[in-house]
Design a protein around this motif. Structure first.
Motif, PDB file in Angstrom:
ATOM      1  N   ASP A   1       0.828  -1.210   0.000  1.00  0.00           N
ATOM      2  CA  ASP A   1       0.000   0.000   0.000  1.00  0.00           C
ATOM      3  C   ASP A   1       0.862   1.260   0.000  1.00  0.00           C
ATOM      4  O   ASP A   1       0.560   2.229  -0.697  1.00  0.00           O
ATOM      5  CB  ASP A   1      -0.931   0.016   1.214  1.00  0.00           C
ATOM      6  N   GLU A   2       1.934   1.247   0.775  1.00  0.00           N
ATOM      7  CA  GLU A   2       2.835   2.401   0.808  1.00  0.00           C
ATOM      8  C   GLU A   2       3.514   2.584  -0.547  1.00  0.00           C
ATOM      9  O   GLU A   2       3.644   3.706  -1.057  1.00  0.00           O
ATOM     10  CB  GLU A   2       3.866   2.234   1.919  1.00  0.00           C
ATOM     11  N   ILE A   3       3.926   1.490  -1.151  1.00  0.00           N
ATOM     12  CA  ILE A   3       4.545   1.539  -2.476  1.00  0.00           C
ATOM     13  C   ILE A   3       3.549   2.079  -3.507  1.00  0.00           C
ATOM     14  O   ILE A   3       3.896   2.927  -4.328  1.00  0.00           O
ATOM     15  CB  ILE A   3       5.083   0.152  -2.878  1.00  0.00           C
ATOM     16  N   ALA A   4       2.309   1.613  -3.431  1.00  0.00           N
ATOM     17  CA  ALA A   4       1.264   2.091  -4.351  1.00  0.00           C
ATOM     18  C   ALA A   4       1.063   3.594  -4.200  1.00  0.00           C
ATOM     19  O   ALA A   4       0.847   4.300  -5.189  1.00  0.00           O
ATOM     20  CB  ALA A   4      -0.038   1.347  -4.102  1.00  0.00           C
ATOM     21  N   GLY A   5       1.157   4.098  -2.980  1.00  0.00           N
ATOM     22  CA  GLY A   5       1.049   5.535  -2.763  1.00  0.00           C
ATOM     23  C   GLY A   5       2.165   6.302  -3.451  1.00  0.00           C
ATOM     24  O   GLY A   5       1.919   7.353  -4.062  1.00  0.00           O
ATOM     25  N   PHE A   6       3.367   5.799  -3.360  1.00  0.00           N
ATOM     26  CA  PHE A   6       4.491   6.428  -4.072  1.00  0.00           C
ATOM     27  C   PHE A   6       4.248   6.416  -5.574  1.00  0.00           C
ATOM     28  O   PHE A   6       4.490   7.406  -6.252  1.00  0.00           O
ATOM     29  CB  PHE A   6       5.803   5.675  -3.773  1.00  0.00           C
ATOM     30  N   LEU A   7       3.797   5.276  -6.076  1.00  0.00           N
ATOM     31  CA  LEU A   7       3.599   5.154  -7.518  1.00  0.00           C
ATOM     32  C   LEU A   7       2.458   6.033  -8.029  1.00  0.00           C
ATOM     33  O   LEU A   7       2.512   6.510  -9.171  1.00  0.00           O
ATOM     34  CB  LEU A   7       3.343   3.683  -7.894  1.00  0.00           C
ATOM     35  N   ALA A   8       1.473   6.264  -7.200  1.00  0.00           N
ATOM     36  CA  ALA A   8       0.346   7.117  -7.603  1.00  0.00           C
ATOM     37  C   ALA A   8       0.778   8.571  -7.799  1.00  0.00           C
ATOM     38  O   ALA A   8       0.182   9.298  -8.592  1.00  0.00           O
ATOM     39  CB  ALA A   8      -0.766   7.041  -6.556  1.00  0.00           C
TER      40      ALA A   8
END
Length: 79
Positions: free
Chosen positions: A70-77
């Motif tokens: 989820d944290e990685i997805a936030g960075f990618l967003a």
């Protein structure tokens, strides 16, 4: 239950380039990506009985992996 490893490039195939760039330019992202990778490999070893573990341990590690994802997805967003 799937015993397939959940590699980042498979989880976010459309962000392969962004993942590479973030790993080289953002130390925090690189650390959480490495933590994700380490957890992912440990879970995979446990699920395939290379390193046997009880279900509670595996589920706890999966929750931690999901939080990192989820944290990685936030960075990618925002990349």
């Amino acid at each position: 239950m799937s015993h397939v490893a959940h590699e980042l490039h498979e989880e976010f195939p459309e962000h392969a380039e962004a993942i590479h760039v973030l790993k080289t330019k953002n130390a925090h992202f690189a650390r959480i990506a490495e933590d994700y990778h380490a957890l992912n490999r440990a879970i995979h070893r446990m699920e395939t009985n290379v390193e046997p573990a009880d279900d509670a341990t595996i589920e706890d590690l999966k929750r931690k992996r999901l939080a990192l994802k989820d944290e990685i997805a936030g960075f990618l967003a925002t990349a």
